[in-house]
Design a protein around this motif. Structure first.
Motif, PDB file in Angstrom:
ATOM      1  N   ARG A  59       0.839  -1.206   0.000  1.00 40.44           N
ATOM      2  CA  ARG A  59       0.000   0.000   0.000  1.00 40.44           C
ATOM      3  C   ARG A  59       0.870   1.251   0.000  1.00 40.44           C
ATOM      4  O   ARG A  59       0.575   2.230  -0.681  1.00 40.44           O
ATOM      5  CB  ARG A  59      -0.922   0.022   1.219  1.00 40.44           C
ATOM      6  N   GLU A  61       3.947   1.554  -1.192  1.00 35.82           N
ATOM      7  CA  GLU A  61       4.556   1.697  -2.515  1.00 35.82           C
ATOM      8  C   GLU A  61       3.550   2.236  -3.523  1.00 35.82           C
ATOM      9  O   GLU A  61       3.872   3.084  -4.348  1.00 35.82           O
ATOM     10  CB  GLU A  61       5.115   0.359  -2.988  1.00 35.82           C
ATOM     11  N   ALA A  62       2.313   1.755  -3.454  1.00 33.32           N
ATOM     12  CA  ALA A  62       1.279   2.215  -4.378  1.00 33.32           C
ATOM     13  C   ALA A  62       0.980   3.696  -4.148  1.00 33.32           C
ATOM     14  O   ALA A  62       0.843   4.465  -5.099  1.00 33.32           O
ATOM     15  CB  ALA A  62       0.007   1.386  -4.212  1.00 33.32           C
ATOM     16  N   ALA A  63       0.899   4.098  -2.887  1.00 30.41           N
ATOM     17  CA  ALA A  63       0.638   5.501  -2.573  1.00 30.41           C
ATOM     18  C   ALA A  63       1.806   6.376  -2.997  1.00 30.41           C
ATOM     19  O   ALA A  63       1.610   7.491  -3.491  1.00 30.41           O
ATOM     20  CB  ALA A  63       0.368   5.668  -1.083  1.00 30.41           C
ATOM     21  N   GLY A  65       3.770   5.832  -5.477  1.00 29.78           N
ATOM     22  CA  GLY A  65       3.728   5.934  -6.927  1.00 29.78           C
ATOM     23  C   GLY A  65       2.711   6.950  -7.409  1.00 29.78           C
ATOM     24  O   GLY A  65       2.899   7.621  -8.406  1.00 29.78           O
ATOM     25  N   GLN A  66       1.615   7.086  -6.674  1.00 25.31           N
ATOM     26  CA  GLN A  66       0.562   8.028  -7.058  1.00 25.31           C
ATOM     27  C   GLN A  66       0.926   9.459  -6.677  1.00 25.31           C
ATOM     28  O   GLN A  66       0.602  10.397  -7.392  1.00 25.31           O
ATOM     29  CB  GLN A  66      -0.748   7.652  -6.382  1.00 25.31           C
ATOM     30  N   SER A  67       1.596   9.624  -5.518  1.00 25.87           N
ATOM     31  CA  SER A  67       1.856  10.979  -5.035  1.00 25.87           C
ATOM     32  C   SER A  67       3.229  11.495  -5.417  1.00 25.87           C
ATOM     33  O   SER A  67       3.521  12.673  -5.261  1.00 25.87           O
ATOM     34  CB  SER A  67       1.730  11.021  -3.514  1.00 25.87           C
ATOM     35  N   GLY A  68       4.092  10.589  -5.880  1.00 27.12           N
ATOM     36  CA  GLY A  68       5.444  10.998  -6.217  1.00 27.12           C
ATOM     37  C   GLY A  68       6.362  11.009  -5.018  1.00 27.12           C
ATOM     38  O   GLY A  68       7.553  11.175  -5.144  1.00 27.12           O
TER      39      GLY A  68
END
Length: 74
Positions: A59, A61-63, A65-68
């Motif tokens: 989770r 890592e996914a966040a 990736g979305q927020s930079g």
């Protein structure tokens, strides 16, 4: 990712969680209390299922990736 934690038991203590993430014990307790890492209470003992650790990292890592950005924030 789960291969990274093969040497850890199926149920981790908070101290083992801290060691696995290379963070302090206080931050590990904060992550558990905030619900960032799922835990199970057995009386006074707190245990973290290994899949919960892997899921929390996924989770994060996914966040990131979305927020930079990156990292687990307590």
């Amino acid at each position: 990712m789960s291969q990274m934690f093969e040497s850890y038991p199926d149920m981790l203590t908070v101290e083992q969680l801290a060691q696995a993430l290379n963070i302090g014990r206080t931050l590990a307790y904060r992550l558990v209390r905030a619900g960032k890492v799922h835990s199970v209470r057995l009386g006074a003992a707190i245990r973290i299922p290994k899949p919960a650790l892997v899921s929390a990292l996924a989770r994060t890592e996914a966040a990131a990736g979305q927020s930079g950005g990156g990292g687990v924030v307590a």
